[in-house]
Write a protein that holds these residues in place. Structure first.
Motif, PDB file in Angstrom:
ATOM      1  N   ASP A 218      77.269  88.131  39.309  1.00  0.00           N
ATOM      2  CA  ASP A 218      76.199  88.249  38.210  1.00  0.00           C
ATOM      3  C   ASP A 218      74.958  87.597  38.784  1.00  0.00           C
ATOM      4  OD1 ASP A 218      74.334  88.369  36.197  1.00  0.00           O
ATOM      5  OD2 ASP A 218      75.689  87.750  34.767  1.00  0.00           O
ATOM      6  N   ASN A 221      72.617  85.714  36.689  1.00  0.00           N
ATOM      7  CA  ASN A 221      72.954  84.578  36.067  1.00  0.00           C
ATOM      8  C   ASN A 221      72.989  83.398  37.168  1.00  0.00           C
ATOM      9  OD1 ASN A 221      75.549  82.748  35.255  1.00  0.00           O
ATOM     10  ND2 ASN A 221      74.158  83.490  33.401  1.00  0.00           N
ATOM     11  N   SER A 225      70.641  80.084  37.490  1.00  0.00           N
ATOM     12  CA  SER A 225      71.328  78.640  37.442  1.00  0.00           C
ATOM     13  C   SER A 225      70.541  77.497  38.253  1.00  0.00           C
ATOM     14  CB  SER A 225      72.959  78.712  37.804  1.00  0.00           C
ATOM     15  OG  SER A 225      72.787  78.795  39.126  1.00  0.00           O
ATOM     16  N   ASP A 292      74.532  93.553  32.466  1.00  0.00           N
ATOM     17  CA  ASP A 292      75.980  93.361  32.067  1.00  0.00           C
ATOM     18  C   ASP A 292      76.821  94.498  31.820  1.00  0.00           C
ATOM     19  OD1 ASP A 292      74.979  90.846  31.770  1.00  0.00           O
ATOM     20  OD2 ASP A 292      75.235  90.367  29.591  1.00  0.00           O
ATOM     21  N   THR A 321      79.977  84.340  36.765  1.00  0.00           N
ATOM     22  CA  THR A 321      78.779  84.157  35.698  1.00  0.00           C
ATOM     23  C   THR A 321      78.998  83.271  34.662  1.00  0.00           C
ATOM     24  OG1 THR A 321      77.656  85.529  34.162  1.00  0.00           O
ATOM     25  CG2 THR A 321      80.218  85.879  33.968  1.00  0.00           C
ATOM     26  N   ASP A 323      77.479  83.771  31.682  1.00  0.00           N
ATOM     27  CA  ASP A 323      77.201  84.717  30.431  1.00  0.00           C
ATOM     28  C   ASP A 323      78.493  84.775  29.570  1.00  0.00           C
ATOM     29  OD1 ASP A 323      76.621  86.152  28.662  1.00  0.00           O
ATOM     30  OD2 ASP A 323      75.106  87.200  29.893  1.00  0.00           O
ATOM     31  N   ARG A 327      81.543  87.519  29.663  1.00  0.00           N
ATOM     32  CA  ARG A 327      82.732  87.250  29.755  1.00  0.00           C
ATOM     33  C   ARG A 327      83.552  87.793  28.628  1.00  0.00           C
ATOM     34  NH1 ARG A 327      84.244  81.478  31.782  1.00  0.00           N
ATOM     35  NH2 ARG A 327      82.647  80.942  33.323  1.00  0.00           N
ATOM     36  N   PRO A 339      78.772  79.797  38.055  1.00  0.00           N
ATOM     37  CA  PRO A 339      77.924  79.725  39.295  1.00  0.00           C
ATOM     38  C   PRO A 339      78.264  78.535  40.403  1.00  0.00           C
ATOM     39  CG  PRO A 339      76.645  80.338  37.702  1.00  0.00           C
ATOM     40  CD  PRO A 339      77.649  80.021  36.940  1.00  0.00           C
TER      41      PRO A 339
END
Length: 344
Positions: A218, A221, A225, A292, A321, A323, A327, A339
């Motif tokens: 992802d 994402n 980070s 997504d 990810t 997120d 998930r 990440p």
């Protein structure tokens, strides 16, 4: 007492008389590299230990005693450089795991120079079986004896062996020292076929071996980070991130269930990041809409292909990810890592 090079030399002895080398514990390097003949199965660097060493004439990892000032990666890299002439700069450390423990006390041999012993042992033929009572002969023809172990301290310590997991960009050239009969890059699937050092055999069977992984990243994402100003030029920042990730594939990836070998990876881009460029090994997917949605569909497709194969398929599908919403949309047989697992 000031730390000094080689101050880790010595034994930890258990109440039952078992001995482990390294006053401050020991560490070894589990080094992997890609096998051009089989992308899903990496090569592992193994050391055929010299006959005079502990558990001699078996296969294990390059490694040895930690000095007081070293952490496990520093010790494992130093020992590997000494025993195989592999430079630490050519290795990427991925993880470390304590694979053996033993309580005991520290013992040593008084008046004994361990470097002298190493040189003495180097001169022995492979068919000679050294023992504490056989340290060569003096001018009078009588055997020289190695002084017995004596206890240095009654204080209890815990000896540990730490396996440091790392990757090399390819199967590096090696030069063995006197502690090795041979150094060899072995396909991971063939490691257990060798006569392994018992402690290494137990650790290998207990989760050190990798499973092939197909990775889905992802990118939005992962990019978010790290607060490095990516929002000022999302496409440019994404291009740099893809180059960084691609430079490390194939690679070992630490997973909650053990270790994976990333032989193939996908990067899903959305929004302005779709203009990013990449000419490396990542398979780039430019989502026409929601990233997504694209990741969930791709993960489901890959997981379905894996589950259709024998014994659950050849590869473990892993999505990178943080997120939580994403998930929750992924199939149960897809593993999710954050990440940091990828970026370190």
């Amino acid at each position: 007492m000031a730390a000094s090079e080689g101050d880790g030399n010595g034994w930890v002895v258990s109440a039952g008389g078992d001995r482990r080398w390294g006053r401050f514990g020991a560490a070894g390097l589990l080094l992997r590299a890609a096998d051009p003949a089989d992308p899903d199965t990496p090569l592992v660097l193994l050391q055929h230990r010299a006959v005079w060493t502990a558990s001699g004439d078996t296969w294990a990892l390059p490694g040895g005693a930690r000095d007081s000032h070293e952490n496990a990666p520093q010790a494992a890299l130093r020992e590997t450089q000494e025993e195989a002439e592999i430079r630490p700069a050519d290795v990427a450390v991925r993880a470390e795991r304590v694979t053996s423990r033993m309580p005991g006390t520290v013992w040593h041999r008084p008046g004994l120079d361990m470097r002298h012993v190493a040189e003495m042992m180097r001169r022995l033929r492979p068919d000679q079986k050294p023992a504490d009572s056989a340290a060569g002969t003096g001018p009078d023809g009588r055997p020289r004896t190695i002084p017995p172990l004596v206890q240095e301290s009654a204080d209890a310590v815990e000896w540990t062996y730490t396996t440091v997991v790392a990757d090399a960009p390819h199967a590096l050239d090696t030069v063995p020292n006197n502690e090795s009969l041979e150094l060899r890059w072995v396909p991971e699937s063939r490691v257990a076929d060798l006569r392994l050092m018992p402690a290494f055999a137990r650790a290998w069977a207990d989760g050190l071996r990798t499973r092939p992984v197909e990775l889905v990243v992802d990118v939005a994402n992962v990019l978010g980070s790290r607060p490095d100003g990516w929002w000022r030029d999302r496409a440019g920042a994404t291009t740099r991130l893809l180059a960084e990730l691609g430079a490390e594939i194939p690679r070992t990836l630490e997973l909650p269930e053990g270790f994976g070998w990333v032989a193939r990876a996908h990067a899903v881009l959305e929004g302005a990041a779709r203009d990013a460029e990449h000419s490396g090994p990542l398979v780039v997917h430019r989502a026409p809409g929601s990233g997504d949605d694209a990741i969930a569909a791709l993960a489901a497709e890959l997981a379905g292909e894996a589950s259709a194969g024998p014994e659950g398929g050849p590869r473990r599908v892993v999505v990178v990810t943080a997120d939580r919403g994403l998930r929750a949309r992924l199939p149960e047989n897809v593993l999710v890592v954050g990440p940091r697992a990828l970026l370190g």
